[in-house]
Design an enzyme around this catalytic site. Structure first.
Site, PDB file in Angstrom:
ATOM      1  N   LYS A 177       0.845  -1.134  -0.111  1.00  0.00           N
ATOM      2  CA  LYS A 177       0.188   0.122   0.108  1.00  0.00           C
ATOM      3  C   LYS A 177       0.922   1.185   0.020  1.00  0.00           C
ATOM      4  O   LYS A 177       1.786   1.327   0.764  1.00  0.00           O
ATOM      5  CB  LYS A 177      -0.792   0.031   0.981  1.00  0.00           C
ATOM      6  CG  LYS A 177      -1.676   1.263   1.246  1.00  0.00           C
ATOM      7  CD  LYS A 177      -3.010   1.072   2.451  1.00  0.00           C
ATOM      8  CE  LYS A 177      -2.609   1.508   3.529  1.00  0.00           C
ATOM      9  NZ  LYS A 177      -1.848   2.590   4.094  1.00  0.00           N
ATOM     10  N   GLU A 206       0.703   5.717   0.106  1.00  0.00           N
ATOM     11  CA  GLU A 206      -0.052   6.954   0.223  1.00  0.00           C
ATOM     12  C   GLU A 206       0.382   7.780  -1.004  1.00  0.00           C
ATOM     13  O   GLU A 206       1.243   7.903  -1.609  1.00  0.00           O
ATOM     14  CB  GLU A 206       0.246   7.516   1.469  1.00  0.00           C
ATOM     15  CG  GLU A 206      -0.104   6.755   2.535  1.00  0.00           C
ATOM     16  CD  GLU A 206       0.156   7.589   3.927  1.00  0.00           C
ATOM     17  OE1 GLU A 206       0.516   8.702   4.096  1.00  0.00           O
ATOM     18  OE2 GLU A 206      -0.063   7.025   5.019  1.00  0.00           O
ATOM     19  N   GLU A 221      -8.988   7.840   3.282  1.00  0.00           N
ATOM     20  CA  GLU A 221      -9.116   7.942   5.006  1.00  0.00           C
ATOM     21  C   GLU A 221      -9.285   9.530   5.431  1.00  0.00           C
ATOM     22  O   GLU A 221      -8.870  10.306   4.708  1.00  0.00           O
ATOM     23  CB  GLU A 221      -7.816   7.903   5.363  1.00  0.00           C
ATOM     24  CG  GLU A 221      -7.568   7.956   7.055  1.00  0.00           C
ATOM     25  CD  GLU A 221      -6.358   7.496   7.562  1.00  0.00           C
ATOM     26  OE1 GLU A 221      -5.385   6.976   7.006  1.00  0.00           O
ATOM     27  OE2 GLU A 221      -6.309   7.627   8.940  1.00  0.00           O
TER      28      GLU A 221
HETATM   29  O1  KIV Z   1      -1.220   2.366   8.508  1.00  0.00           O
HETATM   30  C1  KIV Z   1      -2.460   2.070   8.849  1.00  0.00           C
HETATM   31  O2  KIV Z   1      -3.030   1.532   9.834  1.00  0.00           O
HETATM   32  C2  KIV Z   1      -3.439   2.613   7.721  1.00  0.00           C
HETATM   33  C3  KIV Z   1      -4.858   2.498   7.974  1.00  0.00           C
HETATM   34  C4  KIV Z   1      -5.168   3.388   8.903  1.00  0.00           C
HETATM   35  C5  KIV Z   1      -5.631   2.511   6.379  1.00  0.00           C
HETATM   36  O3  KIV Z   1      -2.886   3.066   6.767  1.00  0.00           O
END
Ligand code: KIV
Length: 286
Positions: free
Chosen positions: A132, A134, A201
């Site tokens: 993931k 950002e 988010e």
């Molecule tokens: O790091 C994390 O836990 C996240 C979630 C809040 C989506 O990115």
């Protein structure tokens, strides 16, 4: 029934995970757009993964482990090595959910090549299926670079905690028309670049609904909207480990209360010598 790893159960506290079914795949997650809502929780350790996995479609090894596990002030200091160690533990503790590992701050922003090296390292070290990342439009070329080279990427738009120093805090995003339009544009850009799902988010709800309607891949909300294609929470927030949590957290348990109560009882029994009893000590062989 097979197990995902072999351990000596007479000496280890780890609980072997039975593997009665195949692990979900990234394409299966992508195909859930508009279908049954996707369930995602964070996990950082093997035992939590074992407990959460049967109930989740995705386990996120979030860089929130910086605050939750390490007591850091933000996610900014989190390293690739931390993510790799916790990611590997979560993969060892799960058999059903797709495991997604967060790319930590500084490991991907410089160039698509830097991102590929960091993501490949994470997937090799952990056995996770996806990373993931950002960011919005600015990260779209990187999302495309990784996706085209066999690395599934989950996007993350809206409130992006790694940018806390630029944003000035963790407040909800998208209160002005211009910012709302930017966030929708960011989500479209990463989805069109090949992200298989996008976390939204901390945004005002109409933005989450507009994004969910606009993009072809599932949206996963946190402080966003029940109309997203799925939801995610930090497991420790959801379980009630912290007294103070963001507004968007619902506490489904009282882990803090349970731990305090158990520790207090234990301390009392140690002090009055009612623990250990004959049940917990080894008698000599007769
Ligand atoms: O790091 C994390 O836990 C996240 C979630 C809040 C989506 O990115």
């Amino acid at each position: 029934m097979s197990t995902t790893f072999t351990i000596d159960t007479s000496t280890s506290r780890a609980t072997p995970v039975s593997a009665p079914m195949k692990r979900l795949t990234v394409p299966a997650v992508r195909n859930r757009k508009g279908g049954e809502p996707l369930v995602m929780l964070t996990a950082y350790t093997v035992r939590m993964a074992q407990l959460l996995d049967p109930h989740c479609d995705l386990l996120l090894v979030g860089d929130s482990l910086g605050q939750v596990i390490y007591g850091l002030p933000s996610t900014v200091p989190v390293t690739l090595e931390m993510m790799a160690a916790h990611g590997a533990a979560v993969v060892r503790g799960s058999y059903h959910a797709v495991v997604v590992v967060d790319m930590p701050f500084g490991s991907y922003e410089a160039s698509p090549q830097q991102a590929f090296e960091s993501a490949a390292y994470l997937l090799k070290q952990t056995g996770a299926a996806a990373v993931k990342m950002e960011g919005g439009k600015a990260m779209a070329p990187t999302v495309a670079f990784l996706s085209e080279r066999g690395i599934p990427v989950m996007g993350h738009v809206g409130l992006t905690p790694q940018a806390v120093n630029a944003l000035g805090g963790y407040g909800a995003r998208g209160r002005s028309e211009a910012e709302a339009a930017k966030i929708v544009g960011d989500a479209k850009a990463v989805a069109e670049a090949g992200a298989f799902a996008v976390v939204i988010e901390g945004v005002v709800e109409p933005i989450a609904i507009a994004i969910t309607d606009a993009i072809a891949v599932p949206t996963i909300g946190i402080g966003a909207s029940a109309q997203c294609d799925g939801q995610v929470l930090v497991a420790e927030d959801m379980l009630g480990l912290f007294e103070r949590t963001p507004r968007f957290v619902k506490r489904y348990g009282d882990m803090a209360g349970y731990i305090s109560e158990a520790a207090q009882t234990y301390a009392g029994e140690v002090r009055d010598r009612s623990f250990p009893t004959a049940d917990q000590i080894y008698a000599p062989k007769s």
